[in-house]
Design a protein around this motif. Sequence first.
Motif, PDB file in Angstrom:
ATOM      1  N   ILE A 116      41.057  47.225  26.180  1.00 26.95           N
ATOM      2  CA  ILE A 116      39.845  47.848  26.713  1.00 26.95           C
ATOM      3  C   ILE A 116      40.179  48.353  28.115  1.00 26.95           C
ATOM      4  O   ILE A 116      40.671  47.591  28.953  1.00 26.95           O
ATOM      5  N   GLU A 117      39.910  49.628  28.338  1.00 25.95           N
ATOM      6  CA  GLU A 117      40.138  50.244  29.639  1.00 25.95           C
ATOM      7  C   GLU A 117      38.800  50.378  30.351  1.00 25.95           C
ATOM      8  O   GLU A 117      37.920  51.102  29.898  1.00 25.95           O
ATOM      9  N   VAL A 118      38.642  49.674  31.460  1.00 22.50           N
ATOM     10  CA  VAL A 118      37.465  49.808  32.299  1.00 22.50           C
ATOM     11  C   VAL A 118      37.877  50.762  33.415  1.00 22.50           C
ATOM     12  O   VAL A 118      38.630  50.400  34.302  1.00 22.50           O
ATOM     13  N   ARG A 119      37.396  52.001  33.320  1.00 16.73           N
ATOM     14  CA  ARG A 119      37.858  53.033  34.241  1.00 16.73           C
ATOM     15  C   ARG A 119      37.075  53.073  35.543  1.00 16.73           C
ATOM     16  O   ARG A 119      37.549  53.583  36.532  1.00 16.73           O
ATOM     17  N   ASN A 120      35.863  52.579  35.517  1.00 13.66           N
ATOM     18  CA  ASN A 120      35.034  52.683  36.711  1.00 13.66           C
ATOM     19  C   ASN A 120      34.197  51.423  36.846  1.00 13.66           C
ATOM     20  O   ASN A 120      33.247  51.229  36.103  1.00 13.66           O
ATOM     21  N   LEU A 121      34.560  50.567  37.793  1.00  7.98           N
ATOM     22  CA  LEU A 121      33.771  49.370  38.048  1.00  7.98           C
ATOM     23  C   LEU A 121      33.469  49.290  39.530  1.00  7.98           C
ATOM     24  O   LEU A 121      34.191  49.831  40.359  1.00  7.98           O
ATOM     25  N   GLU A 122      32.381  48.606  39.846  1.00 10.19           N
ATOM     26  CA  GLU A 122      31.946  48.454  41.231  1.00 10.19           C
ATOM     27  C   GLU A 122      31.383  47.052  41.391  1.00 10.19           C
ATOM     28  O   GLU A 122      30.565  46.612  40.577  1.00 10.19           O
ATOM     29  N   ALA A 123      31.845  46.339  42.427  1.00 11.38           N
ATOM     30  CA  ALA A 123      31.384  44.973  42.647  1.00 11.38           C
ATOM     31  C   ALA A 123      31.791  44.505  44.030  1.00 11.38           C
ATOM     32  O   ALA A 123      32.681  45.076  44.662  1.00 11.38           O
ATOM     33  N   SER A 124      31.148  43.420  44.464  1.00  9.86           N
ATOM     34  CA  SER A 124      31.606  42.759  45.681  1.00  9.86           C
ATOM     35  C   SER A 124      32.830  41.921  45.311  1.00  9.86           C
ATOM     36  O   SER A 124      33.079  41.660  44.124  1.00  9.86           O
ATOM     37  N   LEU A 125      33.566  41.494  46.295  1.00  7.62           N
ATOM     38  CA  LEU A 125      34.771  40.706  46.027  1.00  7.62           C
ATOM     39  C   LEU A 125      34.423  39.414  45.290  1.00  7.62           C
ATOM     40  O   LEU A 125      35.067  39.058  44.305  1.00  7.62           O
ATOM     41  N   GLU A 126      33.388  38.736  45.737  1.00  7.22           N
ATOM     42  CA  GLU A 126      32.980  37.482  45.102  1.00  7.22           C
ATOM     43  C   GLU A 126      32.573  37.700  43.642  1.00  7.22           C
ATOM     44  O   GLU A 126      32.969  36.947  42.756  1.00  7.22           O
ATOM     45  N   SER A 127      31.808  38.753  43.384  1.00  9.41           N
ATOM     46  CA  SER A 127      31.375  39.048  42.015  1.00  9.41           C
ATOM     47  C   SER A 127      32.562  39.388  41.126  1.00  9.41           C
ATOM     48  O   SER A 127      32.621  38.971  39.968  1.00  9.41           O
ATOM     49  N   LEU A 128      33.504  40.145  41.668  1.00  9.11           N
ATOM     50  CA  LEU A 128      34.687  40.522  40.893  1.00  9.11           C
ATOM     51  C   LEU A 128      35.525  39.308  40.532  1.00  9.11           C
ATOM     52  O   LEU A 128      35.974  39.161  39.395  1.00  9.11           O
ATOM     53  N   VAL A 129      35.694  38.400  41.484  1.00 10.63           N
ATOM     54  CA  VAL A 129      36.467  37.177  41.215  1.00 10.63           C
ATOM     55  C   VAL A 129      35.761  36.327  40.163  1.00 10.63           C
ATOM     56  O   VAL A 129      36.401  35.804  39.240  1.00 10.63           O
ATOM     57  N   LYS A 130      34.448  36.194  40.272  1.00 10.92           N
ATOM     58  CA  LYS A 130      33.694  35.420  39.268  1.00 10.92           C
ATOM     59  C   LYS A 130      33.793  36.068  37.887  1.00 10.92           C
ATOM     60  O   LYS A 130      33.927  35.374  36.877  1.00 10.92           O
ATOM     61  N   PHE A 131      33.745  37.387  37.837  1.00  5.96           N
ATOM     62  CA  PHE A 131      33.871  38.112  36.570  1.00  5.96           C
ATOM     63  C   PHE A 131      35.243  37.883  35.949  1.00  5.96           C
ATOM     64  O   PHE A 131      35.357  37.589  34.752  1.00  5.96           O
ATOM     65  N   MET A 132      36.289  37.998  36.755  1.00  7.32           N
ATOM     66  CA  MET A 132      37.643  37.794  36.232  1.00  7.32           C
ATOM     67  C   MET A 132      37.821  36.352  35.764  1.00  7.32           C
ATOM     68  O   MET A 132      38.439  36.099  34.725  1.00  7.32           O
ATOM     69  N   HIS A 133      37.263  35.404  36.496  1.00  8.37           N
ATOM     70  CA  HIS A 133      37.338  33.996  36.089  1.00  8.37           C
ATOM     71  C   HIS A 133      36.588  33.782  34.779  1.00  8.37           C
ATOM     72  O   HIS A 133      37.062  33.076  33.881  1.00  8.37           O
TER      73      HIS A 133
END
Length: 174
Positions: A116-133
Amino acid sequence: MKEKALMAVAGVIVMFAIAVGLWFLSAESAWKKAAKQYDKACATFAKEERLIAQRNKWNEAYEAEKAAMPMFADGQATDTTWLRKVEELARTNNVLITQSSYGKEVEAGDVLELPIEVRNLEASLESLVKFMHALENTEQGMFDIKELYIQPNKSKKGYLKGSMSITCAYMRGE
């Protein structure tokens, strides 16, 4: 004439001595190189021997992971399922995905993978880390983040924008 013959014999003996000396020096270098290769081969053999001794442990771990892997029926489309789960995890972790697509199903041994290619994402650093986790540790599927490109969002201070490649792993069965 005798002196010339003696000088010629002495010259030949000196040249022979030099040749023998050079041969021994090069042989010593070859022996050291061969000894290093032998030590390396012994270390590799010992490592492989330990792994073979642990075969049952690794087979059991493989079977446990295989049992936890999501199963889909033969011919059933998986792309919408995985896209929906990725978007759901993104939404719960405050990550905005505005453009994503899936690739072709790839066979990797017993396992099938859907990129799956996510070409355009937007988030704060904390939200991105939580999402990846959440992606890596969810029980809703097996996800792996292959690539991640992030940069500061110039229009929104404190936010990041970027893209990522996610691989979803699953199996097919009856």
